[in-house]
Write a protein that holds these residues in place. Structure first.
Motif, short mmCIF file in Angstrom:
data_model
loop_
_atom_site.label_atom_id
_atom_site.label_comp_id
_atom_site.label_asym_id
_atom_site.label_seq_id
_atom_site.Cartn_x
_atom_site.Cartn_y
_atom_site.Cartn_z
N PHE A 9 0.83 -1.19 0.00
CA PHE A 9 0.00 0.00 0.00
C PHE A 9 0.88 1.25 0.00
CE2 PHE A 9 -3.90 -2.22 1.44
CZ PHE A 9 -3.37 -3.36 2.01
N TYR A 13 0.17 5.13 1.46
CA TYR A 13 -0.73 6.05 2.15
C TYR A 13 -0.11 7.45 2.12
CZ TYR A 13 -3.62 2.37 4.33
OH TYR A 13 -4.48 1.33 4.57
N GLY A 22 -4.95 12.51 9.40
CA GLY A 22 -4.79 11.06 9.38
C GLY A 22 -4.28 10.60 8.03
N LEU A 23 -4.27 9.31 7.84
CA LEU A 23 -3.73 8.74 6.61
C LEU A 23 -4.83 8.44 5.60
CD1 LEU A 23 -1.47 8.16 8.77
CD2 LEU A 23 -0.80 6.29 7.27
N LYS A 43 -3.34 0.46 -3.69
CA LYS A 43 -2.89 -0.79 -3.10
C LYS A 43 -2.64 -1.81 -4.20
CE LYS A 43 -7.57 -2.54 -2.25
NZ LYS A 43 -8.50 -3.07 -1.23
N GLY A 90 -1.05 -10.59 3.67
CA GLY A 90 -2.34 -10.84 3.04
C GLY A 90 -3.41 -10.02 3.70
N SER A 91 -4.53 -10.58 3.91
CA SER A 91 -5.63 -9.83 4.47
C SER A 91 -5.65 -9.89 5.99
CB SER A 91 -6.96 -10.37 3.94
OG SER A 91 -7.11 -11.73 4.32
N LEU A 140 -0.15 -3.74 10.09
CA LEU A 140 0.59 -3.08 9.02
C LEU A 140 1.99 -2.73 9.48
CD1 LEU A 140 -2.10 -0.62 7.63
CD2 LEU A 140 -1.54 -2.91 6.82
N PHE A 147 -7.52 -0.61 15.10
CA PHE A 147 -6.12 -0.51 15.49
C PHE A 147 -5.85 0.89 16.04
CE2 PHE A 147 -4.82 -4.33 13.15
CZ PHE A 147 -5.82 -4.44 12.21
N THR A 196 -4.29 -3.80 18.95
CA THR A 196 -5.31 -4.25 18.02
C THR A 196 -6.52 -4.71 18.84
OG1 THR A 196 -3.62 -5.05 16.50
CG2 THR A 196 -5.86 -5.90 16.20
N ARG A 232 -10.92 -1.90 10.18
CA ARG A 232 -11.03 -2.86 9.09
C ARG A 232 -12.32 -3.63 9.31
NH1 ARG A 232 -6.22 -6.69 9.30
NH2 ARG A 232 -7.57 -7.93 10.63
N SER A 237 -13.40 -3.49 1.79
CA SER A 237 -12.22 -4.25 1.39
C SER A 237 -11.48 -4.77 2.62
CB SER A 237 -11.30 -3.35 0.58
OG SER A 237 -10.15 -4.06 0.18
N THR A 238 -11.43 -6.09 2.76
CA THR A 238 -10.96 -6.67 4.01
C THR A 238 -9.46 -6.58 4.21
OG1 THR A 238 -10.88 -8.82 2.94
CG2 THR A 238 -12.89 -8.28 4.14
N ASP A 239 -8.72 -6.25 3.16
CA ASP A 239 -7.27 -6.17 3.34
C ASP A 239 -6.82 -4.73 3.53
OD1 ASP A 239 -6.11 -6.32 -0.12
OD2 ASP A 239 -7.73 -5.21 0.82
N THR A 240 -7.74 -3.84 3.74
CA THR A 240 -7.39 -2.42 3.84
C THR A 240 -7.84 -1.86 5.17
OG1 THR A 240 -7.64 -2.17 1.46
CG2 THR A 240 -7.70 -0.16 2.78
N GLN A 241 -6.94 -1.07 5.77
CA GLN A 241 -7.31 -0.34 6.97
C GLN A 241 -7.66 1.09 6.57
OE1 GLN A 241 -4.51 -0.60 10.22
NE2 GLN A 241 -4.10 -2.77 9.82
N TYR A 242 -8.71 1.59 7.16
CA TYR A 242 -9.15 2.96 6.91
C TYR A 242 -8.86 3.77 8.17
CZ TYR A 242 -11.29 0.86 2.87
OH TYR A 242 -11.47 0.18 1.70
N PHE A 243 -8.17 4.87 7.97
CA PHE A 243 -7.64 5.63 9.10
C PHE A 243 -8.52 6.82 9.47
CE2 PHE A 243 -3.46 3.83 9.97
CZ PHE A 243 -3.31 2.99 8.87
N GLY A 244 -8.55 7.08 10.76
CA GLY A 244 -9.18 8.30 11.25
C GLY A 244 -8.24 9.48 11.06
#
Lengths: 115, 117
Positions: free
Chosen positions: A34, A36, A43-44, A49, A98-99, A103, B34, B49, B97, B102-109
């Motif tokens: 990824f 970012y 934030g990020l 990806k 993977g999923s 990170l 996270f 986590t 997440r 999308s399960t392989d992606t983290q979304y950030f605050g």
């Protein structure tokens, strides 16, 4: 163990010129990767990806990155920099490739854009 | 879609007090959240986590009694910094997440800037 190395801590370009932010990864198997972006005190935001579907990945704001297994690289590029691109950029790999899992962040590259 | 909010965005507190930071997933269910900490001009470091309904897993060196994490629902996690000290001053960022995005992606605050006087 997986890791990412961002080769430049600071990159400075002029507005309208190309951007290249370098990232090398280390992994025992093909990882997800990824990029970012973090603007000051924010934030990020996910730029793009790679998940093995295509080696050339297009992201938001005109950025793209190419996964090169032979070079273990995932460099971020943009043809023409804009002032609003000035920010910190992080190359990231999931801990388990993977999923699952957490990170692993590179140390970041600060992009400066001169008028 | 996949928006994560944090509240407050900035907080200043006196040494010895406790501060609670909220992290919410606004348009998806966050099965995992996270918490990261970022020192000036440095990268993000994972603190813990948390999975909804279970205890958080803390990274090595992070005091679980000092940084209390609660993930009581699929859209809310809280981080409480107890008995804060000046060295706890930092930028705290959460990510989420879920199973519906999308399960392989983290979304950030957007992060919370904590300053302890």
């Amino acid at each position: 163990a997986q890791s990412v190395t961002q080769l430049d801590s600071h990159v400075s370009v002029s507005e309208g010129t190309p951007v290249l932010l370098r990232c090398n990864y280390s992994s025992s198997y093909s990882p997800s990767l990824f990029w970012y972006v973090q603007h000051p005190n924010k934030g990020l935001q996910l730029l793009l990806k790679y998940t093995s579907a295509a080696t050339l990945v297009k992201g938001i704001n005109g950025f793209e990155a190419e996964f090169k297994k032979s070079e273990t690289s995932f460099h971020l590029t943009k043809p023409s920099a804009h002032m609003s691109d000035a920010a910190e950029y992080f190359c990231v790999v999931p801990y388990y490739g993977g999923s699952q899992g957490n990170l692993i962040f590179g140390k970041g590259t600060k992009l400066s854009v001169k008028p | 879609g996949a928006v994560v909010s944090q509240h407050p965005s900035r907080v200043i507190c006196k040494s010895g007090t406790s501060v609670k930071i909220e992290c919410r997933s606004l348009d998806f269910q966050a099965t995992t959240m996270f918490w990261y900490r970022q020192f000036p001009k440095q990268s993000l470091m994972l603190m813990a986590t948390s999975n909804e309904g279970s205890k958080a897993t803390y990274e090595q060196g992070v005091e679980k009694d000092k940084f209390l994490i609660n993930h009581a629902s699929l859209t809310l996690s809280t981080l409480t910094v107890t008995s804060a000290h000046p060295e706890d001053s930092s930028f705290y960022i959460c990510s989420a997440r879920g199973t519906t995005v999308s399960t392989d992606t983290q979304y950030f605050g957007p992060g919370t800037r904590l300053t302890v006087l």
